[in-house]
Design a protein around this motif. Sequence first.
Motif, PDB file in Angstrom:
ATOM      1  N   ARG A  45       9.132  -2.416   2.048  1.00  0.00           N
ATOM      2  CA  ARG A  45       8.221  -1.390   1.538  1.00  0.00           C
ATOM      3  C   ARG A  45       7.170  -2.015   0.618  1.00  0.00           C
ATOM      4  O   ARG A  45       6.001  -1.649   0.662  1.00  0.00           O
ATOM      5  CB  ARG A  45       9.019  -0.311   0.800  1.00  0.00           C
ATOM      6  N   ASP A  46       7.600  -2.974  -0.211  1.00  0.00           N
ATOM      7  CA  ASP A  46       6.640  -3.655  -1.092  1.00  0.00           C
ATOM      8  C   ASP A  46       5.614  -4.451  -0.282  1.00  0.00           C
ATOM      9  O   ASP A  46       4.431  -4.505  -0.641  1.00  0.00           O
ATOM     10  CB  ASP A  46       7.384  -4.584  -2.055  1.00  0.00           C
ATOM     11  N   ARG A  49       3.074  -1.990   0.956  1.00  0.00           N
ATOM     12  CA  ARG A  49       2.144  -1.584  -0.115  1.00  0.00           C
ATOM     13  C   ARG A  49       1.072  -2.655  -0.316  1.00  0.00           C
ATOM     14  O   ARG A  49      -0.115  -2.344  -0.462  1.00  0.00           O
ATOM     15  CB  ARG A  49       2.904  -1.354  -1.419  1.00  0.00           C
ATOM     16  N   ALA A  50       1.501  -3.914  -0.320  1.00  0.00           N
ATOM     17  CA  ALA A  50       0.546  -5.009  -0.507  1.00  0.00           C
ATOM     18  C   ALA A  50      -0.439  -5.073   0.656  1.00  0.00           C
ATOM     19  O   ALA A  50      -1.627  -5.336   0.456  1.00  0.00           O
ATOM     20  CB  ALA A  50       1.302  -6.332  -0.635  1.00  0.00           C
ATOM     21  N   ALA A  52      -1.404  -2.509   2.587  1.00  0.00           N
ATOM     22  CA  ALA A  52      -2.317  -1.370   2.467  1.00  0.00           C
ATOM     23  C   ALA A  52      -3.375  -1.636   1.395  1.00  0.00           C
ATOM     24  O   ALA A  52      -4.553  -1.311   1.580  1.00  0.00           O
ATOM     25  CB  ALA A  52      -1.530  -0.098   2.144  1.00  0.00           C
ATOM     26  N   ASP A  53      -2.954  -2.235   0.274  1.00  0.00           N
ATOM     27  CA  ASP A  53      -3.913  -2.570  -0.785  1.00  0.00           C
ATOM     28  C   ASP A  53      -4.932  -3.609  -0.307  1.00  0.00           C
ATOM     29  O   ASP A  53      -6.111  -3.550  -0.668  1.00  0.00           O
ATOM     30  CB  ASP A  53      -3.172  -3.117  -2.009  1.00  0.00           C
ATOM     31  N   PHE A  88       4.943   6.579   2.010  1.00  0.00           N
ATOM     32  CA  PHE A  88       3.934   6.597   0.944  1.00  0.00           C
ATOM     33  C   PHE A  88       2.509   6.493   1.472  1.00  0.00           C
ATOM     34  O   PHE A  88       1.544   6.728   0.739  1.00  0.00           O
ATOM     35  CB  PHE A  88       4.177   5.425  -0.023  1.00  0.00           C
ATOM     36  N   ILE A  89       2.341   6.130   2.739  1.00  0.00           N
ATOM     37  CA  ILE A  89       1.006   5.861   3.281  1.00  0.00           C
ATOM     38  C   ILE A  89       0.231   7.162   3.496  1.00  0.00           C
ATOM     39  O   ILE A  89       0.710   8.094   4.152  1.00  0.00           O
ATOM     40  CB  ILE A  89       1.090   5.070   4.602  1.00  0.00           C
TER      41      ILE A  89
END
Length: 252
Positions: A45-46, A49-50, A52-53, A88-89
Amino acid sequence: MDQSIEQLGQDLARANYAEKTRDAYVRAARDLSEHCGKPVIAVTRDDLRAFADSLQHAGMSAPQQARRLCAVLFLFRHTLGRPELVSFIKLPRRHSPLPNVLSLDEVHALLRALRHRRYQALAMVMYGAGLRIREAIALEVGDIDGSRGVVRVRHGKGNKAREAKLSPSLYEWLRQYWARERPPLPFLFASPKTGKLPDFGTVRKALARAAKEAWIKKRVTPHVLRHSFATHPARRGDRRACRARALGPREP
């Protein structure tokens, strides 16, 4: 290739995604794997997130980001069966500017400026029936149903079949086009010489060249014809007159 990415391509095909979309989603999955330095099945998941950022920091437009994120969502929701990792997306909001729209006079001038009969006929169908370029090019003779006044689109967006309205004037125009050109069956717009269908890029270039010759300042694309169709429904009489004035395609 990463086995999960290969499976992604197969899942997209089973879901009837267009080939262009399948290729884009597979490329996005490869980008994800390369960014994280591991197979997608091992992505956390982390890591997501990275990734997507990184899309935001790369200065991508909202549609570009959304395309890659949609690929990631499909990969984890359907192929890997791990929807909780991408919960979370959120897809970025897209700015939707008003599209270019041609006036009836501009449509008439554009059609008259198209020098090739096939391209003129394609433009007539995209404007007169509101078809996308891919839908128009793939039309077969049997898809034109004059008795019911419809055009059958067998493979529309998302590979969905639908019917579009066929006006009597457009039907008559297509009959005249067919009598002049006699394209080889089954396709309506196949080349009489080679039997090949028109290339998307060639059609776009023909429209741009005709717009320049007709002194149209707006950027003219196949989708502009479709948008113009959508804005003229209340003026069908004028639209029929526009098609009538475009009769008698020029020689190539």
